[in-house]
Design a protein around this motif. Structure first.
Motif, PDB file in Angstrom:
ATOM      1  N   ARG A  72      44.672  27.130  35.280  1.00  0.00           N
ATOM      2  CA  ARG A  72      45.221  28.423  35.718  1.00  0.00           C
ATOM      3  C   ARG A  72      44.309  29.572  35.317  1.00  0.00           C
ATOM      4  NH1 ARG A  72      50.395  25.970  34.254  1.00  0.00           N
ATOM      5  NH2 ARG A  72      50.247  26.909  32.179  1.00  0.00           N
ATOM      6  N   GLU A 105      48.208  23.671  40.306  1.00  0.00           N
ATOM      7  CA  GLU A 105      48.147  24.751  39.311  1.00  0.00           C
ATOM      8  C   GLU A 105      47.141  25.828  39.722  1.00  0.00           C
ATOM      9  OE1 GLU A 105      50.223  25.127  37.060  1.00  0.00           O
ATOM     10  OE2 GLU A 105      51.135  23.153  36.792  1.00  0.00           O
ATOM     11  N   LYS A 108      49.003  27.974  42.301  1.00  0.00           N
ATOM     12  CA  LYS A 108      50.074  28.754  41.673  1.00  0.00           C
ATOM     13  C   LYS A 108      49.506  29.932  40.903  1.00  0.00           C
ATOM     14  CE  LYS A 108      54.468  29.349  40.527  1.00  0.00           C
ATOM     15  NZ  LYS A 108      54.396  30.579  39.736  1.00  0.00           N
ATOM     16  N   ASP A 112      50.129  33.878  41.889  1.00  0.00           N
ATOM     17  CA  ASP A 112      50.762  34.767  40.902  1.00  0.00           C
ATOM     18  C   ASP A 112      49.890  35.975  40.601  1.00  0.00           C
ATOM     19  OD1 ASP A 112      52.887  33.051  40.774  1.00  0.00           O
ATOM     20  OD2 ASP A 112      52.342  32.170  38.832  1.00  0.00           O
ATOM     21  N   TRP A 142      54.925  19.947  42.984  1.00  0.00           N
ATOM     22  CA  TRP A 142      55.184  21.380  43.171  1.00  0.00           C
ATOM     23  C   TRP A 142      56.682  21.683  43.092  1.00  0.00           C
ATOM     24  CZ3 TRP A 142      51.740  25.442  43.850  1.00  0.00           C
ATOM     25  CH2 TRP A 142      52.350  26.685  44.098  1.00  0.00           C
ATOM     26  N   THR A 143      57.474  20.939  43.832  1.00  0.00           N
ATOM     27  CA  THR A 143      58.904  21.264  43.884  1.00  0.00           C
ATOM     28  C   THR A 143      59.605  20.972  42.563  1.00  0.00           C
ATOM     29  OG1 THR A 143      59.326  19.098  44.894  1.00  0.00           O
ATOM     30  CG2 THR A 143      59.075  20.966  46.379  1.00  0.00           C
ATOM     31  N   LEU A 145      58.343  21.510  39.611  1.00  0.00           N
ATOM     32  CA  LEU A 145      58.031  22.588  38.679  1.00  0.00           C
ATOM     33  C   LEU A 145      58.394  23.966  39.213  1.00  0.00           C
ATOM     34  CD1 LEU A 145      56.401  20.318  37.202  1.00  0.00           C
ATOM     35  CD2 LEU A 145      54.720  22.087  36.643  1.00  0.00           C
ATOM     36  N   TYR A 146      58.175  24.174  40.520  1.00  0.00           N
ATOM     37  CA  TYR A 146      58.250  25.540  41.046  1.00  0.00           C
ATOM     38  C   TYR A 146      59.299  25.719  42.153  1.00  0.00           C
ATOM     39  CZ  TYR A 146      53.902  25.708  38.459  1.00  0.00           C
ATOM     40  OH  TYR A 146      52.955  25.622  37.459  1.00  0.00           O
TER      41      TYR A 146
END
Length: 528
Positions: A72, A105, A108, A112, A142-143, A145-146
């Protein structure tokens, strides 16, 4: 008096990419360690990180958190480099889960941060999806975690991969009820349009959707010969199926219907006997053959069929195509009961180590056989550990070198005898379990004016009043550390001044050794 323009002083000092910052840390064993910069730390962790796997000094969750944090951070500050790492990790690196997690990651973090520079999020997602089950793996990650609100770049990257990867055989192999995301679910979510260069793909997509939502009435399209052939086999009464296996064209019919060895026993509703294996072996991939050598012996496949299997698994082109790590062949060698597989596996292991260079001069190779190397298995499904991997690489280096001393070390250390041309697998039988990690003393004991030193280790050495392991070798003599664990602190400086660190569980970075010794800088593998 000349101070700089002398033969010794004018020698170029090449650099390598795994670089120390200069900050001093402590290893997990308490030795004086060196911090690496973020790119170096992520690279070493990525090439050694089998996601969720605990190591001796870190839990699986801690390693995964460190990996995600580094991805990240660098996705925002250095997107070009990070995208290159992730694509290489799935390609030449052949590490599936780490690259899929890393891509998620990466996207994401950039969403962000509102970042728009560098490679597109869509491209990064598509680059790590190389097998038909991986779109589902990424979406599941993905789903979980987010949430189920999947961003457009992720959907578009997955859709690009779907067009590239989905065909009749992939649907039969990977679109199973055990998956959380079936092919039809993925198509519903990402709305992938068929590839215009694949006129049959529209029918395939419609069938994938139909078999997900109406499995009892779904009919495979006539445009897919493999799906229609598979339907014909499935429609046969159970009592008639074994006759297909034993028929003269049985192998051809199974292959044409995309029947995998995993599915065959369920289709037969009976044992995988000699005839069943011999019918499906011609359509099996090389690594599927390697994994099933014990099953072939237990079923009693004929010597003729075994000879064809041996030729396949030892074929250099098959080994390269399979992109398997060398320790896969060691595992097969250790678990195959019949001696008829020993030589083919030895040949395959040799082909898998093709990048190990033949180093000139005198080389000292030190292999870490400490408890922490034995404790950490390579995966939940493997009995092999980092100590085995270290021994493979160290032995291959020693056997290829012009003149090498091969040493195993832990609390104590000792030389491993070998003869030029001897089998790697035979030399491996001489290694043992040596307890602690006294790397410094091992270097001090065995360094005798060698032209280079190579240490295969997890770098977590115990403290010594003599200093770190690399300080025991004169500054002008190269020391190469091959890191197999990716911990944060290294056992010495790296990146310049004849001190270099590589990492991973394949042999690709060994190519950097002759490059550096030719006074050329060594770039990241995907940029070299």
């Amino acid at each position: 008096m000349a101070r700089f323009n002398t033969r010794a002083a004018a020698k170029p000092q090449p650099t390598s990419r795994v670089t120390s910052t200069g900050r001093v840390l402590r290893t997990y064993e308490g030795g004086r360690g060196r911090e690496r910069d973020a790119r170096s730390e992520l690279f070493l962790l990525a090439v050694s990180n089998l996601v969720s796997q605990r190591t001796f000094y870190e839990t699986g969750a801690d390693r995964d958190d460190r990996f995600a944090r580094l991805v990240r951070e660098l996705a925002v500050t250095d997107p070009e480099w990070t995208a290159g790492l992730l694509g290489w990790l799935r390609g030449q690196g052949n590490l599936r889960t780490a690259s899929v997690v890393g891509a998620a990651e990466y996207v994401k973090a950039r969403l962000d941060a509102g970042a728009t520079d560098g490679p597109s999020n869509r491209q990064v997602i598509a680059s790590v999806l190389q097998r038909p089950d991986e779109p589902g793996e990424l979406l599941a990650y993905w789903t979980a975690l987010y949430g189920r609100n999947v961003p457009k770049p992720v959907k578009r990257g997955v859709a690009d991969a779907v067009r590239r990867l989905y065909h009749g055989k992939s649907l039969l192999k990977y679109d199973t009820a055990s998956k959380g995301y079936r092919f039809g679910d993925i198509l519903n979510l990402v709305h992938a349009a068929p590839d215009p260069d694949k006129p049959w793909q529209g029918d395939l997509f419609r069938y994938a959707l139909d078999r997900r939502h109406n499995p009892d009435t779904a009919v495979p399209p006539a445009s897919s010969t493999v799906l229609t052939a598979h339907r014909e086999l499935m429609a046969l009464p159970v009592e008639a199926r074994r006759a297909v296996v034993t028929s003269a064209d049985g192998a051809e019919r199974l292959a044409a219907a995309g029947m995998t060895w995993e599915a065959l026993a369920g289709w037969l509703q009976g044992p995988m006997d000699k005839e069943a294996w011999e019918a499906v072996i011609p359509s099996m991939g090389a690594m599927a053959l390697v994994r099933n050598l014990r099953n072939f012996d237990e079923a009693g496949v004929s010597d003729e069929v075994a000879a064809r299997v041996a030729a396949r698994i030892s074929d250099p082109a098959e080994v390269v195509r399979s992109r398997q790590f060398p320790f896969r062949y060691l595992a097969a060698y250790q678990h195959a009961p019949s001696l008829r597989w020993a030589y083919p596996l030895e040949q395959a292991l040799g082909h898998s180590l093709a990048n190990v260079p033949a180093l000139p001069g005198r080389t000292l190779v030190l292999v870490d056989r400490s408890g922490s190397m034995f404790w950490s298995r390579l995966s939940d499904r493997s009995e092999l550990n980092r100590a085995d991997a270290a021994a493979i690489f160290g032995t291959a280096l020693a056997l290829r070198a012009a003149d090498a001393d091969l040493v195993q070390f832990g609390s104590d250390s000792g030389r491993i005898s070998f003869r030029r041309g001897e089998s790697v697998l035979k030399v491996l039988e001489r290694f043992g379990d040596l307890g602690g990690t006294n790397t410094t003393e091992a270097v001090r004991r065995h360094y005798r004016r060698h032209d280079r030193v190579l240490i295969v280790t997890d770098e977590q050495y115990a403290p010594s009043h003599h200093g770190d392991p690399t300080e025991q070798v004169p500054a002008q003599v190269p020391v190469y550390t091959w890191n197999l664990a990716g911990y944060r602190a290294g056992h010495g400086p790296s990146g310049q001044g004849d001190r270099h660190t590589f990492g991973g569980l394949s042999d690709a970075a060994f190519r950097m050794v002759p490059l550096l010794e030719a006074a050329r800088d060594a770039d990241w593998p995907w940029a070299a």
